[in-house]
Design a protein around this motif. Structure first.
Motif, short mmCIF file in Angstrom:
data_model
loop_
_atom_site.label_atom_id
_atom_site.label_comp_id
_atom_site.label_asym_id
_atom_site.label_seq_id
_atom_site.Cartn_x
_atom_site.Cartn_y
_atom_site.Cartn_z
N GLY A 70 0.83 10.11 2.91
CA GLY A 70 0.08 8.90 3.26
C GLY A 70 0.80 8.00 4.24
O GLY A 70 0.23 7.04 4.74
N SER A 119 -13.09 -4.76 1.57
CA SER A 119 -11.67 -5.07 1.39
C SER A 119 -11.36 -6.47 1.90
O SER A 119 -11.96 -6.97 2.84
CB SER A 119 -10.82 -4.04 2.16
OG SER A 119 -9.49 -4.47 2.29
N ASP A 145 -12.72 -0.70 5.43
CA ASP A 145 -13.59 -1.00 4.28
C ASP A 145 -14.11 -2.44 4.38
O ASP A 145 -13.34 -3.40 4.29
CB ASP A 145 -12.80 -0.82 2.98
CG ASP A 145 -13.66 -1.04 1.75
OD1 ASP A 145 -14.88 -1.30 1.90
OD2 ASP A 145 -13.12 -0.98 0.63
N LYS A 156 -2.01 5.36 6.16
CA LYS A 156 -3.36 5.87 5.90
C LYS A 156 -4.17 4.89 5.05
O LYS A 156 -5.34 4.62 5.34
CB LYS A 156 -3.29 7.23 5.20
CG LYS A 156 -2.90 8.37 6.12
CD LYS A 156 -3.01 9.70 5.39
CE LYS A 156 -2.62 10.87 6.31
NZ LYS A 156 -3.54 11.02 7.44
N GLU A 157 -3.54 4.34 4.03
CA GLU A 157 -4.26 3.38 3.18
C GLU A 157 -4.50 2.07 3.94
O GLU A 157 -5.56 1.45 3.78
CB GLU A 157 -3.49 3.10 1.90
CG GLU A 157 -4.27 2.21 0.93
CD GLU A 157 -3.56 1.95 -0.37
OE1 GLU A 157 -4.11 1.21 -1.21
OE2 GLU A 157 -2.44 2.48 -0.57
N ASN A 158 -3.56 1.68 4.76
CA ASN A 158 -3.76 0.48 5.58
C ASN A 158 -5.01 0.62 6.45
O ASN A 158 -5.83 -0.29 6.57
CB ASN A 158 -2.55 0.24 6.48
CG ASN A 158 -1.33 -0.20 5.69
OD1 ASN A 158 -1.39 -0.38 4.48
ND2 ASN A 158 -0.21 -0.38 6.38
N THR A 170 0.85 -1.20 0.00
CA THR A 170 0.00 0.00 0.00
C THR A 170 0.88 1.24 0.00
O THR A 170 2.11 1.16 0.09
CB THR A 170 -0.90 0.03 1.24
OG1 THR A 170 -0.08 0.17 2.41
CG2 THR A 170 -1.72 -1.25 1.36
N SER A 171 0.24 2.39 -0.03
CA SER A 171 0.98 3.66 -0.01
C SER A 171 1.43 4.03 1.40
O SER A 171 2.20 4.97 1.57
CB SER A 171 0.11 4.77 -0.59
OG SER A 171 -1.08 4.92 0.17
N ARG A 230 -7.52 2.68 5.95
CA ARG A 230 -8.72 2.74 5.10
C ARG A 230 -9.15 1.34 4.66
O ARG A 230 -10.35 1.01 4.67
CB ARG A 230 -8.44 3.61 3.88
CG ARG A 230 -9.64 3.76 2.94
CD ARG A 230 -9.29 4.57 1.70
NE ARG A 230 -8.26 3.94 0.90
CZ ARG A 230 -8.47 2.91 0.10
NH1 ARG A 230 -9.68 2.36 0.00
NH2 ARG A 230 -7.48 2.39 -0.61
N LEU A 231 -8.20 0.50 4.29
CA LEU A 231 -8.52 -0.86 3.84
C LEU A 231 -9.12 -1.69 4.96
O LEU A 231 -10.04 -2.49 4.73
CB LEU A 231 -7.26 -1.54 3.30
CG LEU A 231 -6.74 -1.02 1.95
CD1 LEU A 231 -5.39 -1.65 1.62
CD2 LEU A 231 -7.75 -1.33 0.83
#
Length: 455
Positions: free
Chosen positions: A155, A97, A94, A86-88, A82-83, A90-91
């Motif tokens: 991120g 996900s 979700d 923050k993306e971790n 991931t980026s 978000r996933l």
């Protein structure tokens, strides 16, 4: 009638009654087994998806180590790049996900909230290293105002944390040049003079950190305000890098360096299977329990993180260690035993009262065969006063004989034979009362000899 030992009719007479007594219980037990097996504790999946980060070597390295340990237990660990943190986050939040678990820097979710996510605890300290091309020794972040500073990739947890530290010290994008770069790229730019300062959130064994410590052109900033930051932000810890800790021969650093550090945490979705959570706790203890430059042996994993509530299994682990079964059995065996116990316990809760109820139902079903004849006999007994003639007496005697013949033909197990004999004794009592009544006929009883019905 000659006894035939091959004739088993007396031992199998009440198979129907037994089945009738047990059938509701069998259905109830089967239903309990189905519900327990299917819904209470389904089998754990054989694959876990973990989110790491493209630029975080530590997260990726530890994920690879976890995968080795999990493979030994028959579980596949799939890594999702991931980026960053923050993306971790978000996933994980979700529901669509496929990510089950992720590395997240403590403090990253401080503003957004934890949602329904749960923590397995902190894994290790992530010290904030601040290197600068400073002519004078710097001990306060406000001295970086006006400089060109690397604050980590967009991120990434480093970016979020460094922005907070600088903002609290009066350094922002309006009075300084904040460059969103990090890692080796930032280190190279700092060495080449393209940057004046750079922040890194990394472990002391990192190649990037080691190379910069050895560079005499760069200074490692000691934060006099480290304790103040740790008091204001609960996710930060005040650490001290002792004099000479990085290189005793060259006495690097030449003095104690005060630092702040969040921890790297492992966060899971709320619905992650409990068996897999315990397995992950077992794995991270094997990987992270050793001593380090900033921590003692068995200090990690721990409940130092502040963003997320601990999962029930992690809380139990930190209080009492692994469950007894998980300590001594392989994962597949421990899972089988635990699931079996979950099925057996409610089953026992049903069987204990059923062991008392089923015999009562069985006895009632057997006695029921005789109850109807008791009803007929009682009716005849109450009608004796209605007998006026010898003909009435004869008809009543015939009815008694019919009842007795039916009772004789009822087949009962030996333990229940007494009930048949008791009923026949009551029939005889009513017959005796009937025979002693006087009517016009000289001998009405001989018209229907009860003995002729007996075999």
């Amino acid at each position: 009638m000659k006894f035939d030992p091959r004739n088993n009719k007396f031992t199998a007479i009440f198979t129907g009654e037994i089945l009738g007594a047990m059938l509701p219980s069998i259905i109830l037990i089967c239903l309990a087994l189905f519900v327990a097996y299917k819904f209470i504790d389904p089998a754990p999946p054989r694959k876990i998806v973990i989110a790491t980060g493209n630029n975080d070597l530590n997260y990726n390295a530890f994920a690879a180590i976890y995968g080795v340990f999990l493979k030994q237990e028959g579980i596949t660990l799939e890594t999702k790049s991931t980026s960053g943190d923050k993306e971790n986050l978000r996933l994980l939040k979700d529901p669509e996900s496929d990510v089950d678990i992720a590395f997240i820097q403590d403090g990253e979710a401080h503003a957004e909230g934890a949602g329904t996510l749960l923590s397995l605890g902190s894994l290790y300290y992530q010290p904030v290293w601040i290197f600068c091309r400073c002519k004078l020794e710097t001990t306060h972040l406000s001295a970086l105002k006006g400089k060109k500073i690397a604050i980590g990739y967009t991120g990434n947890g480093t970016n979020t944390l460094v922005s907070t530290l600088l903002a609290e010290s009066g350094v922002n994008a309006e009075n300084s040049q904040l460059i969103e770069t990090g890692g080796e790229e930032a280190a190279e730019a700092l060495r080449n003079g393209k940057l004046e300062a750079a922040f890194f959130v990394d472990v002391p064994t990192s190649y990037v950190i080691r190379s910069m410590i050895e560079d005499k052109r760069l200074s490692l900033l000691s934060m006099d305000t480290a304790e103040a930051f740790s008091r204001k932000f609960s996710f930060l810890h005040h650490l001290v890098l002792p004099e000479g800790a990085m290189d005793l021969v060259n006495n690097t650093p030449p003095h104690d360096v005060h630092m702040v550090a969040p921890t790297a945490t492992l966060v899971v979705k709320e619905n992650m299977h409990p068996a897999l959570v315990y397995l992950m706790m077992k794995v991270i203890r094997q990987v992270h329990s050793g001593a380090g430059l900033f921590n003692t042996k068995d200090e990690f994993p721990s409940a130092k993180d502040t963003d997320f509530p601990l999962s029930t299994q992690a809380l139990n682990f930190y209080k009492s260690g692994l469950p007894f079964i998980d300590k001594y059995l392989p994962f597949w065996a421990a899972t089988f035993v635990n699931r079996t116990l979950i099925v057996i316990l409610p089953l026992l809760a049903l069987l204990i009262p059923l062991t008392k109820i089923i015999p009562m139902i069985y006895v009632w079903l057997v006695k029921r065969k005789l109850f109807r004849y008791y009803g007929e006999l009682r009716y005849l007994d109450t009608q004796l006063k209605e007998i006026k003639t010898a003909e009435d007496q004869r008809l009543f005697l015939e009815k008694l004989n019919e009842i007795e013949l039916k009772v004789i033909n009822v087949q009962l197990p030996v333990p229940f034979s007494q009930y048949a004999y008791e009923l026949r004794a009551h029939i005889e009592l009513v017959r005796s009362k009937l025979q002693h009544r006087k009517y016009d006929s000289p001998d009405p009883v001989t018209a229907a000899d009860p003995k002729s019905y007996k075999s």
